[in-house]
Design a protein around this motif. Sequence first.
Motif, mmCIF file in Angstrom:
data_model
loop_
_atom_site.group_PDB
_atom_site.id
_atom_site.type_symbol
_atom_site.label_atom_id
_atom_site.label_comp_id
_atom_site.label_asym_id
_atom_site.label_seq_id
_atom_site.Cartn_x
_atom_site.Cartn_y
_atom_site.Cartn_z
ATOM 1 N N GLN A 251 0.823 -1.215 0.000
ATOM 2 C CA GLN A 251 0.000 0.000 0.000
ATOM 3 C C GLN A 251 0.854 1.261 0.000
ATOM 4 O O GLN A 251 0.631 2.191 0.766
ATOM 5 N N ARG A 450 2.934 -3.410 -8.882
ATOM 6 C CA ARG A 450 1.857 -3.929 -8.033
ATOM 7 C C ARG A 450 1.327 -2.780 -7.175
ATOM 8 O O ARG A 450 0.230 -2.811 -6.689
ATOM 9 N N MET B 1 0.757 -1.772 5.652
ATOM 10 C CA MET B 1 -0.659 -1.881 5.321
ATOM 11 C C MET B 1 -1.478 -0.932 6.180
ATOM 12 O O MET B 1 -1.106 -0.625 7.298
ATOM 13 N N THR B 72 -1.378 -9.517 -3.146
ATOM 14 C CA THR B 72 -0.974 -8.110 -3.199
ATOM 15 C C THR B 72 -1.097 -7.426 -1.842
ATOM 16 O O THR B 72 -0.621 -6.308 -1.675
ATOM 17 N N HIS B 73 -1.754 -8.079 -0.889
ATOM 18 C CA HIS B 73 -2.044 -7.497 0.426
ATOM 19 C C HIS B 73 -2.973 -6.291 0.327
ATOM 20 O O HIS B 73 -3.093 -5.526 1.273
ATOM 21 N N LYS B 74 -3.627 -6.117 -0.774
ATOM 22 C CA LYS B 74 -4.596 -5.026 -0.895
ATOM 23 C C LYS B 74 -5.791 -5.303 0.022
ATOM 24 O O LYS B 74 -6.302 -6.422 0.069
ATOM 25 N N ILE B 75 -6.194 -4.275 0.750
ATOM 26 C CA ILE B 75 -7.320 -4.401 1.661
ATOM 27 C C ILE B 75 -8.588 -3.968 0.935
ATOM 28 O O ILE B 75 -8.616 -2.902 0.314
#
Lengths: 998, 90
Positions: A251, A450, B1, B72-75
Motif C-alpha cells: 500500500q 503492483r 498496510m 498483493t495485500h490489498k485491503i
Amino acid sequence: MSGYRLKTGGSLIDRDAPVSFTFDGKPVSGLQGDTVASALLASGHRTLARSFKYHRRRGIVSCGTEESNALITIGEGGRAEPNARATTAELYTGLVATSQNRWPSLNFDVMSVNGLLSPFFGAGFYYKTFMGPTRGAWHFYEHFIRRAAGMGAASKQADPDRYEKTTLFCDVLIVGAGAAGLSAALAAARSGARVILADENAAPGGWLQAETRKIDDMPASDWAKSSAATLDASENVRVLPRTTVYGYYDQNQLGAIERVTDHLLVKPGHLPRHRHLTIRATSVVLATGAFEQPLLHDGNDRPGGMLAGAVLRYALSYGVAAGGRVAFSGTHDGIWETALACAEAGIGVAAVADTRRDPPADLVAACEKFGIKARARAAIVRADGPGHVHAVEIAEVSRDGRVMNGIEKVNADICATSSGWMPAVHLHSQAGSRPGYDEERGIFLPGTPREDWIAAGSCNGTFGLSAAIAEGATAGREAVKAAGFRRPRAALPVVEADREASEPMHLRIVESPRGTKAKIFVDQQHDVTASDVKLAHREGFRSVEHLKRYTTLGMATDQGKTSNVAGLSLMAKLRDQNIADVGTTTFRAPYAPVALGALGGREPGAHIRPLRKTPMHDWHAENGAEMMPAGAWMRPRAYFKAGETLEQAYVREARMVRQSVGIVDVSTLGKIDVQGPDAATFLNRVYSNPFAKVPVGKARYGLMLRDDGLLFDDGTSWRLAEDRFLMTTTTANAGPVMQFLEFLLATAWPDLKVHLTSVTDAWAGIAVAGPNSRDVIARITDIDMSNEAFPFMGVREGTVCGNPGMIARLSFSGELAYEVYVPARFGLAAWEGLLAAGRDRDIIPYGMEALGTLRIEKGHVAGAELDGRTTAEDLGLSGMVSKKKDFIGKAMLNRPGLVEDKRLKLVGLKSEDSASIRIGSQLVQTEEAGKPGKSHGHVTSNCYSPALEAYIALALLEDGPERHGETLWAADPVRGGHVKVSVRDPHFFDPDGSRMHV
Amino acid sequence: MRITCPICGERSVAEFTYGGDATVERPALDASVEDWSAAVYDRENPRGAHVEYWQHGMGCRAWLKVERDTVTHKIGAVTLVGRHANEEAS
C-alpha cells in the motif's frame, strides 16, 4: 604513480577548507565535501582493504553506494561502524577510519597466505571438507576459519547514539534526485501536491555530478543544485538529502533512513544519528538510476581496477585523479566519452579498448588527438601487479570474449572498465513483478507495478540525458494526477548537444591469455571467481538460486549490485541459454545496509516494551525485594534480609505464612469486568465447570479450555451481582483471554447481552494468607470476617483501611486466606495498613518464590503446567470438566490423542538425594548419570518445601497417577545433574484441605 | 498496510491483530467432533481474495471482517461483525 588532487575541478569540494582525519592511525588530509574514498584516493592510498576469503589487496572500485571493495570501519568504541563504504562516507575533521580483515597491517597481512591456498578454497570447500565422516573436524576448525574469513568486527560496546522513527505522508514521493528525479519533482511541485524528494547522497544530481554537458546553459551540477534549492523553497515540497529509501512495502508504504549527523564534526545533542522514515505516499516516482557494470578480466580485483564512470566522477566532483595513467576497456560509446572527459579534466589516459568492431570514428579520432592509444575489437584481458595495477594487457577479443591475438602490454595504474549500465530495479521489484530481461538491450527492466509507482530515467532503461529529463517530467505529472491533482504544465530544460546513448555490446567477461590460471573475480566482496561459477555449473548447481547459495555470489553487503549480472551471464553462457531463461533472483529490502539502531528507534534496552508496575512497586523495591519480570510486569521475587540466599529468603517467607500470616502483591492478575443480563450464561459457556448457578456474593474457581480441548487458562470469577462478575485470569494470559472472549461475543454469540471491560489496572490486589490472616484483616475492615458470616469462597464488599474495597475468601496457598482488592490508588495504603495491623502477628511480605513454594506444596497448577499441551485430565482436574453442559473445547476434548494411555500427567516428586530437582530435567529410569536413556517425562516446577523439609517438584510423567511410589532419576545432562526422586501424589501438604476451611 | 476501521477510520496495521480465517464457520458448542476438527484445523489457504478477522486492539477493540488479497495485500471491504454487523458506523 597513484592518485592525486587535480589543480582544477571538483563541484562538491571546497578547496579552502582542509579537513584532517586518520586512516589506520596515520593522519590524512582531505577537503570539505570529500568522501573518505575521494580523500584517500587524492592522498595516494591504493589498498584500502583485504578481501573476505583470500585476503587480497582491494582498493576503491566505485564512487557510490554500490561499492564492493572499499569497506572500512568508521569511528571508535561504541560508535565504531564496521563495513562502512568509504565511497559514501562524508568526511569531517577528526574522522577515524580503520581498515579491516588484516593482521598485523594492511600492507603486510599474514592471512594473505590464503591466496596461495586458493585452489583449495573454491566454492563449496567447507561443505565438501566438513560434511560426512569429517564433520566433527568443523567444530575444531570453525574458530580459526571464522577468524580468518570476514569483514569488520562489530563493536561489543553499547551504541551511544540516539535514533528516531517518524512517519511522513505525501501525495507524491520521488526516489532519487538525479536528472529524472529532479525533473519529476519540478513538474510535480507545480501542482501544489505535497511532494517529497529523497536522495541518498548529500548533494543532489546523482550522475549529473559527472556530466560534462550543460543544462539550461549551466554546468549540470549547478542545474541540479539550483533545482533542488527551488524545490526546497517551495512550501509543498520537502527535499531529503542523505536519505536512502531502502524498502518498498504494501500500500505504497516505503522505508527510508535519513542520516542526520553522520557527516557532522559536532553532533548536536538534540539530533538523532539516523532517522527512520516510514513514508506513506499516494503515488511514487522511482528515479533510482543505474549501476555501471564492469567488464571483467584477469586480475580485475587489483587496487586500481575501477568502474570507468567512477574515475570521471572522482575527477569532476572531487577534483581527484584516481591515477596517473588510466587504461579504459568497454563495450559502448560511453567508454570513449568517459576517457575523453577524463583527458579534458587533466588526467593521463593511456589507452581505450572497445570490444566492438567499429566504434564511432569521431570519438576514436578525438581520443587519438589526445595521444590516447585507441583499439577496436579489443579489451583489457589482464591487469598486472605485483599488488596493485602496474600495467594492463590489451588484446584482440572475439565477440564472446575469447583472446584472439595481438597482446600488447600498456603501462597503466588504473584499469577502468564498463560493460554498460544496469537499471537499479530494486524498489520496482519489491513492489511489482520480477524485472524482465531485455535480451536485445542486455539489461533488466522494471516489471509490472503492483503498487502505484512510475519509473523514470535510467532505472527504466532511458539512458539519454534529455530523454531521462523528459521522462522524469512526464512521470511527475502522471504521479500528481494519480494522487488526485490536475496535471501541471511542464517546461523542460534545454540540454546541450545531447548525444544518443549507444547500446553496449553484450559482453561481461573476457577470458585471460593465462587460461585456467586466471583470477577473474565476479563478486569481489565475497571473493567469488569465474572458476567458482564454472565449478558450480560442473557440479550441478545451475539454477540461479543454487548458484547463489553454493558460491555466495551476490550475498555480500553490496548484494551484488556490480556482480550479479556478470555471474548470471556467465552461467547463461555455460548453460547455453539466454539470461532471461536462466532468471534473476528476487531483490529484497533493504536496498542498502540499514543500521539496526535506526530500526530500533527510541525503544532499545529497557524501552523495548512498556514495563508494568503495580501500585506497591516502589515499596517492594525499597524493602529488600529483588524484582523479576512476569510478562510485562515486574514482581517481587523475594524480600531479602541481610546475608540471606534466595532459598533462605523464600523458605523463611513460606514458613512464616504457614505459621502466622503473610501478604503478597497479586495486582498483576488479569481482571475482566463481565456485565450484562447474560453474564452467567456467558461464563457458563466459557468455563468447563458450571457457572450458571454461582450465587451472588460467591466466587468460583474456573477452568478455561481452547477450542481444541487443551487447557487455556484458570482463575476465579466472583459474582458481584445477578448481572455482574469480576473474572480473574493468570498474569500471562490477561490479554489473550480478553481478546478471545471479545472474539466469541462478536462472532459466535452476538445474541448474548454481555459487555467486557478490562479492569486489570483499576484494582490493586493483595493476597493475605496464613492462620492469622482473618484476625489481621478484621482490624482494617468493616466486613464481618467471622467464619459463619464470611464462608470459604465468599465475596464481600466493604471498607479496607477506610477506603472502599472487596474481599474474597480464596486460597492458593492452602492456608486460611483472602484476596483484598482496592482501587489501584489505595493499593499502597492497604498494603501498609495490613503490615501495620499484623505487626504483633509477625506479618511478612512474601514474593513469587514463596508463592510458588506454597502452591507446589499443595499441588496447585500454574503457568508451567498449563503449557498449551496439557488437558484437564492430565493435570488431575477432570472433576472440573462438566459432563452435563456445553462449553468451549468440549467437542474436541475426547479425541483419541487426548485420552490415550501414556500421556504425560501431573505427579509430585520428592528428592531422595537432598538435592534440588531442576526445572526441565527429564525423568529417566537409569541411575547412571552419563546415559539417561528414554525420557518418561519432565519437571515443570520445583522448590525446597519447608513443610516437608525436602526438595520437591511437580512433573509431567507418562501414566503418572499409576506410578506413585516409583523411584526415578531427574536427569539434566546439559547443565549437569542426576537426582534420585520418588514419585508421589502432587498434593504434598494438607491433602484434604482442612487448613483453609477453619 | 492500512486498514480502514468502520469506527475509527484509516489506521496503521500495527494497531490491529490478526484473528484468523473469517470464512470458517464456527460450529455450535454441541456440534460433532468432526465439525469442530474441520473448523479448527482445515484451511483453504487461498491465493488472492480472502476474508479475515482482525481486531482493532489498539483502537476501539472492535472485531472486523477484512477482505484482503493474499498476493498483493490489498485491503478491500472492512465490516463490523456480530450484532453491529449491519449497522452504519456513525
